[in-house]
Each structure stands twice: as C-alpha cells, then as structure tokens.
Design a protein around this motif. Structure first.
Motif, PDB file in Angstrom:
ATOM      1  N   THR A   1       0.840  -0.951   0.002  1.00 55.81           N
ATOM      2  CA  THR A   1      -0.160  -0.170   0.069  1.00 55.81           C
ATOM      3  C   THR A   1       0.485   0.661  -0.728  1.00 55.81           C
ATOM      4  O   THR A   1       1.455   1.405   1.245  1.00 55.81           O
ATOM      5  CB  THR A   1      -0.912  -0.290   1.551  1.00 55.81           C
ATOM      6  OG1 THR A   1      -0.105   0.331   2.541  1.00 55.81           O
ATOM      7  CG2 THR A   1      -1.802  -1.088   1.016  1.00 55.81           C
TER       8      THR A   1
ATOM      9  N   ASP B   1      -3.494   3.493   4.060  1.00 53.40           N
ATOM     10  CA  ASP B   1      -5.126   3.653   4.639  1.00 53.40           C
ATOM     11  C   ASP B   1      -5.562   4.654   3.479  1.00 53.40           C
ATOM     12  O   ASP B   1      -6.931   4.367   3.797  1.00 53.40           O
ATOM     13  CB  ASP B   1      -5.058   2.744   5.492  1.00 53.40           C
ATOM     14  CG  ASP B   1      -4.696   1.249   6.091  1.00 53.40           C
ATOM     15  OD1 ASP B   1      -4.730   0.461   4.691  1.00 53.40           O
ATOM     16  OD2 ASP B   1      -4.215   0.862   7.543  1.00 53.40           O
ATOM     17  N   ASN B   2      -4.513   5.577   3.301  1.00 56.11           N
ATOM     18  CA  ASN B   2      -5.544   6.488   2.552  1.00 56.11           C
ATOM     19  C   ASN B   2      -5.671   6.493   1.795  1.00 56.11           C
ATOM     20  O   ASN B   2      -5.075   6.176   0.824  1.00 56.11           O
ATOM     21  CB  ASN B   2      -4.846   7.935   3.767  1.00 56.11           C
ATOM     22  CG  ASN B   2      -4.774   7.100   5.423  1.00 56.11           C
ATOM     23  OD1 ASN B   2      -5.833   7.651   6.158  1.00 56.11           O
ATOM     24  ND2 ASN B   2      -3.897   7.724   5.886  1.00 56.11           N
TER      25      ASN B   2
ATOM     26  N   SER C   1      -2.154  11.565   2.698  1.00 62.21           N
ATOM     27  CA  SER C   1      -1.002  10.433   3.395  1.00 62.21           C
ATOM     28  C   SER C   1       0.214  11.725   3.404  1.00 62.21           C
ATOM     29  O   SER C   1       1.058  11.535   3.977  1.00 62.21           O
ATOM     30  CB  SER C   1      -0.528   9.233   2.829  1.00 62.21           C
ATOM     31  OG  SER C   1      -1.369   7.578   2.257  1.00 62.21           O
TER      32      SER C   1
END
Length: 241
Positions: free
Chosen positions: A215, A219-220, A225
């Motif tokens: 990623t 998770d953003n 991020s």
C-alpha cells in the motif's frame, strides 16, 4: 561628557585593541570568545546531529500511517527546501558574520521584534525536540527494561548529559565526538543488517524485499497521506537543522 563615561569608553577601546592584537587564533576578536572545538569535533557533531529518533522511531510511525510513497515524496520535498534554506543562511553568515546567528539577520533585514519572535520560536522548537528525544530513548529502554520507570531513565540521561555542559567546551566537544562516532557506526551497521535481512542473508529467513509495501499510500488517499507525513518529516528536518 562626564569623566566616568570617558573612562568607560577608554576601557572598551583598550579591550578591543587587545583582542585585535591577540596572536592566539582561537580567540574571536569580535566577541572575545575562545574557540575550544576542533575540526573533528564540529564534523562529528554535524554528522551525529542529523541522526535522531526520527531516523528510527518517527520514520516507522510515518511509514505505517502514510505509506512508503508519501514518505519518499515528502522527504524529497522538504529536503530540497531545507537545502535551499541552509545554503541561504550559510551565504548570509559568510557575508555578515555574527555570534548571534540568524537572529542578527532578522534584525538587520526585517526588525528587532521579528528577530525576538524568531528566537523565542527557535527556543520552543528545541525544547519540544529535546523532550521528544528523551521520551523516545526512555520509552525504548523501558520496553527492554521495564523494572526501571520512565522517569528513572530520564533522570539518568539528563544527569549524564547535563554534567558535560559544566565541564567546558573542549570536554563537551570530546564527549560529543565519541558519542556521535558511536552513533554513526551503529547506524551504518543497522542499515547494513537491514539490507542483508531484506535480501535473505539471515538463515531460515526468506528474502522479502519490498513485499510488505503493498500500500504505497497506507490506508489513506494520496493527498491525505502526503499531508499526514509532511508534518512529521518537517519536524525531523527541524531537529536536524
């Protein structure tokens, strides 16, 4: 003009003349301060100063929250800005040398009030950075030695480093030299070990490389991020500067 004022002016001129005529190159004729740090002291202090908790603790948190792509991008952006800033400060220091550093430039080119505000902000930044560093090292040691409370580790390190502050510039520089040398050697060994570990050089451990970086933005979303990591990266560069 009073006799007392004339006497004071004569003393100041005499002291200034004695400083300018002093053959000891270690004494600054402008401030009268004696240089106690050697070139090796300054060099290792500069190298050791750029290595802090952000190189291990903070970078792990930022990597988890923002992902590797945001970390690399933000370090590149802030690094370019920090390089331009330090180059500019260096040019000003060469053109207008002063013992009070950048606050002198603020007074010269902007205003004395702006210089005072900048100096107080700089003081606040370093107080928070020092607290963050003590917190990082004490938390790490308490993880491996929970028998001692965190304030116990803090008092030990605070007493140790404060003691060198009262032993003179030369002793402080010598202590910083060996501590910074130890820090540089340890970090070189650490990064070498990480490279070998990632490439499968540890027995019974498969090579995983960058497989964990699935990623790139965490998770953003990308923008979130980048904005999240930017604050931590800027703080890390502030500590280095």
């Amino acid at each position: 003009m009073s006799d007392e004022y004339k006497k004071q002016g004569t003393v100041e001129v005499t002291e200034l003349s004695s400083l300018e005529n002093n053959t000891d190159e270690r004494i600054d004729p402008n401030s009268g301060l004696r240089r106690g740090l050697k070139t090796r002291h300054v060099t290792l202090m500069a190298l050791g100063g750029i290595i802090g908790p952000g190189s291990v603790v903070t970078i792990g948190v930022l990597l988890h929250n923002g992902g590797p792509a945001a970390l690399v991008l933000d370090y590149g952006i802030v690094g370019i800005l920090a390089f331009a800033l330090m180059q500019s400060i260096g040019e000003l220091n060469v053109l207008y040398p002063a013992t009070n550093g950048f606050s002198n430039h603020m007074s010269r080119f902007v205003d004395k009030a702006f210089a005072a505000m900048t100096s107080y902000n700089y003081l606040i930044v370093w107080i928070t950075c020092l607290a963050s560093e003590y917190n990082s090292v004490c938390s790490t040691l308490q993880f491996w030695g929970p028998q001692i409370p965190m304030y116990g580790y803090f008092l030990m390190f605070w007493s140790y480093f404060t003691a060198f502050q009262f032993l003179g510039v030369a002793t402080y520089g010598e202590a910083e030299f060996w501590l910074a040398l130890f820090k540089v050697v340890v970090f070189i060994a650490f990064y070498f070990f990480v490279l070998v570990y990632m490439c499968g050089g540890i027995p019974d451990r498969p090579a995983f490389g960058f497989h964990n970086f699935n990623t790139p933005w965490g998770d953003n979303e990308a923008i979130k991020s980048i904005a999240t990591v930017l604050t931590g990266v800027s703080t890390a560069y502030t500590d280095c500067d």
